[in-house]
Scaffold this active site. Structure first.
Site, PDB file in Angstrom:
ATOM      1  N   ARG A   1      36.197  33.368  50.039  1.00 55.53           N
ATOM      2  CA  ARG A   1      37.284  32.460  49.352  1.00 55.53           C
ATOM      3  C   ARG A   1      38.685  33.749  49.478  1.00 55.53           C
ATOM      4  NH1 ARG A   1      36.502  29.897  43.962  1.00 55.53           N
ATOM      5  NH2 ARG A   1      38.634  29.160  43.968  1.00 55.53           N
TER       6      ARG A   1
ATOM      7  N   CYS B   1      39.456  35.971  38.934  1.00 54.64           N
ATOM      8  CA  CYS B   1      38.347  34.932  39.630  1.00 54.64           C
ATOM      9  C   CYS B   1      39.791  33.432  39.984  1.00 54.64           C
ATOM     10  CB  CYS B   1      37.223  35.041  38.810  1.00 54.64           C
ATOM     11  SG  CYS B   1      37.455  33.747  37.623  1.00 54.64           S
TER      12      CYS B   1
END
Length: 302
Positions: free
Chosen positions: A200, A257
């Site tokens: 990611r 995050c």
């Protein structure tokens, strides 16, 4: 960000924000047992970002939990409703609503709290971080969660407790936070850790948010590398070595995050190792929803 300047570098926190099964069992049998909060939750559950992750946790709680533990819903009680470019998928909760939820769970300002989940402490870390941010001074995470408790043969219950009303009032500011501008600045002038999976960060996949990649200047630091195979946190020496390798060396440190949940896990691991950090609550879900924000891809900081 002033309150994370000139912090001690990787000096283990005493007392630790983690608690083991044996120590917890002893405290529960003592004269001043901690309040137990069950924070089981699944990001991968259908609709988790919109309030369904907690229903999975509630179902697991009903099948068995630590005796006298109260279930707390991460989506509804430890976060405000999703807010896109103005807060991300898990904005910080309204302090008044948070305080009311915690009082219903029996949380008191003068009584220790222990939080746990199903492992590897992602949701429990969010609870630890939110309670500490809201001003509670004594919050710990059960290392290994309910899996470790069960493996040790400790008792469970299906009874739903009715705790006496607590007195805790949430007063934000107990832990430092970053907004988007501050996160961008820290990525340039300090160390900003990206707690998401490496793919990611690199921008190869993005299952949840509108754009793939990372905040320019951030360093990839997948949070689950803080855990051993059994779901517990890695030994202290290994955590210290990991964070030194990532560049923790006296400068201000921040973490983000996808939506501020796994970033709390990273913040917890850093706290175990003795490093105070600032958390960007909006995280990538806020950043990627704002077209003004630049995006970097690839393995480098960008």
């Amino acid at each position: 960000m002033d309150d994370i300047e000139n912090t001690a570098v990787l000096k283990p926190t005493e007392p630790s924000p983690l608690i083991g099964v044996e120590e917890l069992a002893e405290e529960l049998a003592g004269e001043r047992p901690p309040v137990l909060l069950d924070i089981r939750w699944q990001l991968s559950a259908p609709g988790a970002a919109s309030g369904q992750g907690g229903s999975v946790g509630a179902a697991e709680y009903a099948l068995g939990h630590l005796p006298d533990a109260v279930f707390v819903d991460l989506d509804r009680e430890l976060a405000a409703p999703p807010a896109g470019a103005r807060g991300g998928r898990h904005p910080l909760p309204d302090p008044a609503a948070l305080g009311a939820a915690l009082r219903r769970a029996g949380v008191r300002a003068d009584r220790p709290v222990v939080v746990y989940d199903g492992g590897p402490a992602t949701a429990a870390a969010r609870a630890w971080w939110v309670l500490r941010w809201a001003g509670h001074q004594d919050v710990r995470v059960l290392d290994g969660g309910i899996a470790a408790w069960r493996a040790a043969g400790q008792p469970e219950s299906t009874e739903v407790p009715a705790p006496a009303e607590g007195d805790f009032a949430a007063v934000p500011g107990g832990l430092p936070t970053l907004d988007g501008d501050q996160a961008a600045e820290l990525a340039r002038t300090g160390l900003l850790l990206d707690a998401r999976a490496a793919e990611r960060y690199r921008g190869e996949v993005e299952p949840l948010d509108p754009r793939a990649g990372h905040i320019p200047g951030a360093v990839s630091a997948p949070t689950f590398e803080n855990n051993a195979e059994d779901g517990r946190f890695r030994p202290l020496a290994e955590l210290v070595a990991r964070f030194r390798t990532l560049g923790v060396d006296g400068q201000p440190v921040g973490v983000y995050c996808g939506s501020g949940v796994t970033a709390a896990h990273q913040a917890l691991a850093l706290a175990v190792a003795g490093q105070r950090v600032a958390l960007y609550p909006g995280s990538w879900s806020e950043w990627s929803n704002d077209p003004r924000r630049p995006v970097a891809t690839g393995a480098e900081r960008g």
